[in-house]
Design a protein around this motif. Structure first.
Motif, PDB file in Angstrom:
ATOM      1  N   ALA A 139       0.935  -1.357  -0.181  1.00  0.00           N
ATOM      2  CA  ALA A 139       0.430   0.228   0.120  1.00  0.00           C
ATOM      3  C   ALA A 139       0.785   1.240   0.052  1.00  0.00           C
ATOM      4  CB  ALA A 139      -0.665   0.295   1.256  1.00  0.00           C
ATOM      5  N   LYS A 140       0.603   2.244  -0.937  1.00  0.00           N
ATOM      6  CA  LYS A 140       1.275   3.311  -0.974  1.00  0.00           C
ATOM      7  C   LYS A 140       0.294   4.782  -0.123  1.00  0.00           C
ATOM      8  CE  LYS A 140       4.651   1.577  -2.939  1.00  0.00           C
ATOM      9  NZ  LYS A 140       5.875   1.014  -2.580  1.00  0.00           N
ATOM     10  N   THR A 141      -0.731   4.465  -0.282  1.00  0.00           N
ATOM     11  CA  THR A 141      -2.245   5.723  -0.006  1.00  0.00           C
ATOM     12  C   THR A 141      -3.322   5.041   0.657  1.00  0.00           C
ATOM     13  OG1 THR A 141      -2.864   5.619  -1.681  1.00  0.00           O
ATOM     14  CG2 THR A 141      -1.152   6.808  -2.107  1.00  0.00           C
ATOM     15  N   LEU A 142      -3.449   6.064   1.601  1.00  0.00           N
ATOM     16  CA  LEU A 142      -4.622   5.841   2.435  1.00  0.00           C
ATOM     17  C   LEU A 142      -6.169   6.305   1.947  1.00  0.00           C
ATOM     18  CD1 LEU A 142      -5.301   5.469   6.244  1.00  0.00           C
ATOM     19  CD2 LEU A 142      -6.421   7.207   5.302  1.00  0.00           C
ATOM     20  N   ARG A 143      -7.024   5.770   1.843  1.00  0.00           N
ATOM     21  CA  ARG A 143      -7.834   6.741   1.128  1.00  0.00           C
ATOM     22  C   ARG A 143      -9.300   6.376   1.890  1.00  0.00           C
ATOM     23  NH1 ARG A 143     -12.687   5.767  -2.194  1.00  0.00           N
ATOM     24  NH2 ARG A 143     -13.423   6.243  -4.174  1.00  0.00           N
ATOM     25  N   LEU A 144      -9.967   7.766   2.400  1.00  0.00           N
ATOM     26  CA  LEU A 144     -10.647   7.508   3.335  1.00  0.00           C
ATOM     27  C   LEU A 144     -12.525   8.228   2.331  1.00  0.00           C
ATOM     28  CD1 LEU A 144     -10.944   6.973   6.274  1.00  0.00           C
ATOM     29  CD2 LEU A 144     -10.733   9.711   6.713  1.00  0.00           C
ATOM     30  N   LYS A 145     -13.516   7.557   3.218  1.00  0.00           N
ATOM     31  CA  LYS A 145     -14.250   8.226   2.484  1.00  0.00           C
ATOM     32  C   LYS A 145     -15.304   8.325   3.362  1.00  0.00           C
ATOM     33  CE  LYS A 145     -17.334   6.412  -1.381  1.00  0.00           C
ATOM     34  NZ  LYS A 145     -18.082   5.472  -2.363  1.00  0.00           N
ATOM     35  N   ASP A 147       0.112   2.677  14.447  1.00  0.00           N
ATOM     36  CA  ASP A 147       1.228   2.287  14.817  1.00  0.00           C
ATOM     37  C   ASP A 147       1.252   3.875  16.175  1.00  0.00           C
ATOM     38  OD1 ASP A 147       0.882  -0.404  14.506  1.00  0.00           O
ATOM     39  OD2 ASP A 147       2.267  -0.603  12.893  1.00  0.00           O
ATOM     40  N   GLY A 148       0.643   4.799  16.348  1.00  0.00           N
ATOM     41  CA  GLY A 148       0.760   5.649  17.031  1.00  0.00           C
ATOM     42  C   GLY A 148       2.058   6.565  16.487  1.00  0.00           C
ATOM     43  N   LYS A 149       1.719   6.627  15.319  1.00  0.00           N
ATOM     44  CA  LYS A 149       2.942   7.795  14.797  1.00  0.00           C
ATOM     45  C   LYS A 149       1.855   8.181  13.500  1.00  0.00           C
ATOM     46  CE  LYS A 149       6.712   5.257  14.154  1.00  0.00           C
ATOM     47  NZ  LYS A 149       8.340   4.164  13.171  1.00  0.00           N
ATOM     48  N   ALA A 150       2.044   9.867  13.622  1.00  0.00           N
ATOM     49  CA  ALA A 150       0.825  11.148  13.044  1.00  0.00           C
ATOM     50  C   ALA A 150       1.173  11.123  11.745  1.00  0.00           C
ATOM     51  CB  ALA A 150       1.368  11.924  14.468  1.00  0.00           C
ATOM     52  N   LEU A 151      -0.075  10.996  11.183  1.00  0.00           N
ATOM     53  CA  LEU A 151       0.738  10.726   9.405  1.00  0.00           C
ATOM     54  C   LEU A 151      -0.287  11.568   9.134  1.00  0.00           C
ATOM     55  CD1 LEU A 151       0.805   8.601   7.116  1.00  0.00           C
ATOM     56  CD2 LEU A 151      -2.135   7.813   7.241  1.00  0.00           C
ATOM     57  N   GLY A 152      -0.680  11.982   9.634  1.00  0.00           N
ATOM     58  CA  GLY A 152      -2.112  13.338   8.978  1.00  0.00           C
ATOM     59  C   GLY A 152      -2.870  14.513   9.270  1.00  0.00           C
ATOM     60  N   VAL A 160       5.878   1.634   6.020  1.00  0.00           N
ATOM     61  CA  VAL A 160       4.738   1.101   6.878  1.00  0.00           C
ATOM     62  C   VAL A 160       4.869   0.017   6.237  1.00  0.00           C
ATOM     63  CG1 VAL A 160       2.188   1.226   7.331  1.00  0.00           C
ATOM     64  CG2 VAL A 160       3.618   3.621   7.641  1.00  0.00           C
ATOM     65  N   LYS A 161       4.485  -0.801   7.170  1.00  0.00           N
ATOM     66  CA  LYS A 161       4.571  -2.003   6.207  1.00  0.00           C
ATOM     67  C   LYS A 161       3.956  -2.962   7.034  1.00  0.00           C
ATOM     68  CE  LYS A 161       7.716  -1.460   2.979  1.00  0.00           C
ATOM     69  NZ  LYS A 161       7.381  -1.874   1.950  1.00  0.00           N
ATOM     70  N   GLY A 162       2.918  -4.166   6.242  1.00  0.00           N
ATOM     71  CA  GLY A 162       2.436  -5.454   7.607  1.00  0.00           C
ATOM     72  C   GLY A 162       1.258  -4.900   8.069  1.00  0.00           C
TER      73      GLY A 162
END
Length: 767
Positions: free
Chosen positions: A699-705, A718-723, A741-743
């Motif tokens: 995965a390269k992107t997170l898509r929220l709808k 995993d507790g780290k800010a993405l945005g 970001v893996k697994g």
């Protein structure tokens, strides 16, 4: 705290005068034996499946819950990820019914072994408790103290524990009422007394809050205990466990089912009906009838099933259901048949049997693989898709539980009686023993539209034989000993009253014809039936990925490639000539050729009974277009389908917010969140946080709808800010994932301080 008071005054004792009268009596399972047919073959396969399961692995959660050392480890799948023990309860029910249905000695020995082990668990607990819910002292202790944290599929950090424990309540009830095991009665009463003690300090509001979580029909089983014991305290408990949020709209004749988790609601209504029957509550009885009318008339497809991704879809749009790989759920139909039986018994309305037959042949019969013996969870209505089958050692879904029960219950509605009059409801080869009367029914139905009944009597007897006049036949004829008789049509039955002699033979001819029906929204998408039997086409066998399920949490879903709608046949023509597209195939009963379709390669494809198809891709519904409509529709469908398929191809993992199975499969956790449904779309929002376990491989992107509600969303992995993002006007937001970001990771979605998130409908991790 305010104590819970029941909604109506209870009678001092459970007297027949207070009850809704039973007009039709069905026969005990033990009075009917199946004859040669697919039903009997399925029943024999089910015996093998039941005996192939390791009882000690199913019992392991119960021994752990009692502080005893298990003899084997839990099964995997749902049995060791939070719903530990639920199959064990179904197992007791299935064994009880199968023993009654067949008298099989191995089944009897297995049932007695399981009951003895369960008694050992209950005795060890010391307080009447019996269950497989993990760490029971903690959860039940919290609830007893009024610490209740409930959502639609969880309660105090457990996966639907009330639903879970309901299965052992129902199992013990069935072991007593169906299999006659006195020890099961004693365990059942003790377990119900434990529940009374569990909730004795809770207020009405607290119990209703608890019932937000799926509870599986506890109100019904508590009412059953009241009927078994004659003690009204158990009816009080049944009222306490009756969800008012569901009941009150039904009492007003309001349909607010769209978006609700279907199999959470159906057992509640079974409970309302059971309580109504015991107490004579006509308004509750009407509420149950209204629910049945709405679900069957407006929310079910031709096979008799309902729901999309486990939830009731909008009544005015079945397109989502026909596109989804997660079509009607087997558990839903199992429970709708139970409700149907109850309504039929008190109303004597033959239309309930018409539905029962439709669902039994076209859904329930079709969910058991006739070769391997596995059970089906979802039956996709999507054209060109396929089903997944369970395996005994890997698959522990809810639909395996009800699936184990179904073949043992095939015989329970074939016959009934109204006083001394005998009713023949279903045309399934079988033998009924009723006092000094034995009736043997033989046929090749539906391949041959007729049935023969042979009566054996110790001495001549006068009574009425009532044979159901199905809605799908015309000009039904009845002959006794080779001579045609003029029957009286009464209440949907052909009635022949006479003094019957030993050896009398009744021959019934049931002419069948083709019909075409649309989905309840009335859109031009047709399913074909011959008599009561849904016809379907086999469309291929390629890429049925995961057809035999593994033990993964999503292993029950047919996640293989979806065939684009543009590559599946539709019919070109007009509605008034729709049946002209089907032509019978000589020498092959129940088989038809389909002509006038959109794609040349499917011209002349054959349709046959859906229940005969297995391990293949298939098509049940066929869209209808005029030639002009089809030309325009091709372009529209191609564009829509290309976009959908491209998105699916790029998706590594996805979560549908607010949908029970999707969220539980991704180990939902949350604070201050709630879910709902708008425009047929499920959503969840929170004032605090919600989190899921998701896969990120490739995965390269997170898509929220979701819905463009202006609020912003804070996302961490995993507790780290993405945005922090806001949904655009189309209800979408996309974030780039860091390269490290893996697994499988923990995805957390939070509201900004002092605010709430928008209504979120799905999140995808995309390549």
């Amino acid at each position: 705290m305010k104590r819970f008071f029941v909604l109506v005054a209870l009678a001092a004792t459970l007297t027949a005068s207070a009850q809704i009268a039973t007009r039709i009596e069905t026969f005990p399972i033990s009075s009917v034996r199946l004859g040669d047919s697919q039903f009997l073959k399925n029943q024999q396969l089910d015996i093998s499946y039941l005996l192939g399961l390791d009882a000690d692995r199913l019992l392991a959660p119960y021994l752990k819950g009692a502080g005893l050392t298990p003899k084997a480890e839990n099964y995997t799948n749902w049995e060791n990820t939070g719903l530990d023990g639920h199959i064990g309860g179904h197992y007791v029910s299935a064994l009880s019914y199968m023993l009654a249905a067949t008298g099989n000695k191995e089944i009897e020995a297995r049932l007695d072994y399981v009951l003895n082990e369960l008694k050992r668990c209950q005795d060890a607990a010391g307080n009447g408790y019996l269950g497989g819910v993990p760490d029971p002292k903690k959860i039940w202790g919290e609830i007893a103290e009024g610490n209740i944290r409930a959502n639609s599929f969880g309660l105090n950090d457990r996966w639907v524990p009330l639903y879970n424990i309901h299965k052992i309540y129902a199992g013990l009830r069935d072991a007593y009422l169906i299999a006659g095991r006195q020890s099961a009665r004693e365990m059942l009463v003790k377990l119900t007394d434990w529940m009374i003690d569990e909730v004795k300090s809770l207020s009405e509001e607290q119990i209703q809050q608890m019932l937000i979580s799926e509870q599986g029909g506890l109100n019904e089983t508590f009412a059953d205990v009241a009927a078994i014991t004659g003690d009204k305290k158990f009816l009080t408990l049944a009222h306490q466990f009756s969800d008012k949020r569901m009941l009150e709209p039904l009492l007003k004749g309001e349909d607010n089912l769209t978006g609700k988790h279907a199999n959470t609601q159906i057992p509640k209504v079974i409970g309302y009906k059971r309580i109504a029957d015991l107490e004579g509550l006509q308004d509750w009885d009407r509420a149950a009838k209204f629910f049945w009318d709405v679900v069957i008339g407006q929310r079910s497809v031709s096979i008799g099933g309902n729901s999309m991704r486990e939830h009731f879809n909008p009544t005015n749009d079945f397109s989502g259901l026909l596109e989804s790989e997660q079509g009607p759920e087997s558990c839903n139909t199992y429970n709708m048949l139970r409700l149907t039986k109850m309504l039929y018994q008190t109303s004597a309305d033959k239309s309930y049997i018409d539905y029962y037959e439709q669902a039994l042949y076209n859904h329930i019969l079709s969910i058991l693989n006739p070769v391997q013996g596995g059970f089906v969870y979802f039956t996709p209505m999507r054209s060109g898709h396929y089903r997944v089958y369970s395996q005994p050692q890997t698959s522990m879904w809810c639909c395996v539980g009800t699936g184990l029960e179904n073949p043992a219950r095939y015989g329970e509605m074939i016959y009934a009686h109204e006083g001394n009059d005998l009713l023949v409801n279903l045309f399934i080869p079988s033998t009924l023993t009723w006092d000094d009367l034995t009736v043997t029914q033989k046929n090749r139905f539906p391949q041959e539209p007729s049935t023969t009944l042979t009566l054996k009597l110790k001495k001549a007897k006068t009574f009425a034989l009532k044979v159901r006049l199905p809605k799908w036949t015309e000009a039904m004829t009845v002959a006794v000993n080779g001579q045609a008789v003029d029957y009286k049509s009464q209440g949907g039955y052909a009635v022949v009253s006479r003094k019957w002699q030993d050896g009398d033979v009744v021959r019934v001819e049931l002419p069948m014809h083709l019909t075409a029906i649309t989905t309840p929204d009335g859109k031009p998408q047709y399913s074909f039936l011959y008599g009561p039997i849904v016809l379907a086409a086999k469309t291929g066998t390629d890429r049925q990925d995961g057809m035999y399920a593994d033990d993964s949490r999503g292993g029950h879903i047919a996640n293989g490639p979806k065939i684009p709608a543009t590559q599946m046949p539709a019919i070109i023509g007009s509605a008034d000539e729709i049946l002209s597209h089907l032509q019978p195939v000589d020498g092959r009963p129940m088989t038809f050729k389909l002509t006038g379709v959109t794609l040349p390669q499917f011209e002349g494809m054959t349709l046959q009974p859906f229940y005969q198809l297995y391990e293949c891709r298939y098509q049940i519904y066929f869209p209808l277009f005029s030639q002009q409509e089809w030309t325009a529709k091709q372009q529209e469908l191609a564009a829509e389908e290309q976009a959908r398929m491209a998105l699916e191809a790029q998706t590594v993992d996805k979560v549908y917010f607010g949908e029970q199975q999707s969220e539980s499969d991704h180990f939902f956790s949350g604070n201050g969140s709630w879910n709902g449904s708008d425009e047929g779309i499920h959503w969840r929002r929170t004032r605090s946080t919600i989190s899921y376990q998701v896969k990120t491989d490739e995965a390269k992107t997170l898509r929220l709808k979701g819905f463009a509600d202006r609020e912003r969303v804070v996302i961490t992995i995993d507790g780290k800010a993405l945005g922090t993002v806001a949904l655009d006007r189309q209800g979408l937001a996309t974030l780039t994932l860091p390269a490290d970001v893996k697994g499988t990771v923990t995805l957390t979605i939070a509201a900004e301080q002092g605010r709430q998130t928008p209504r979120l409908s799905e999140v995808r991790l995309c390549k």
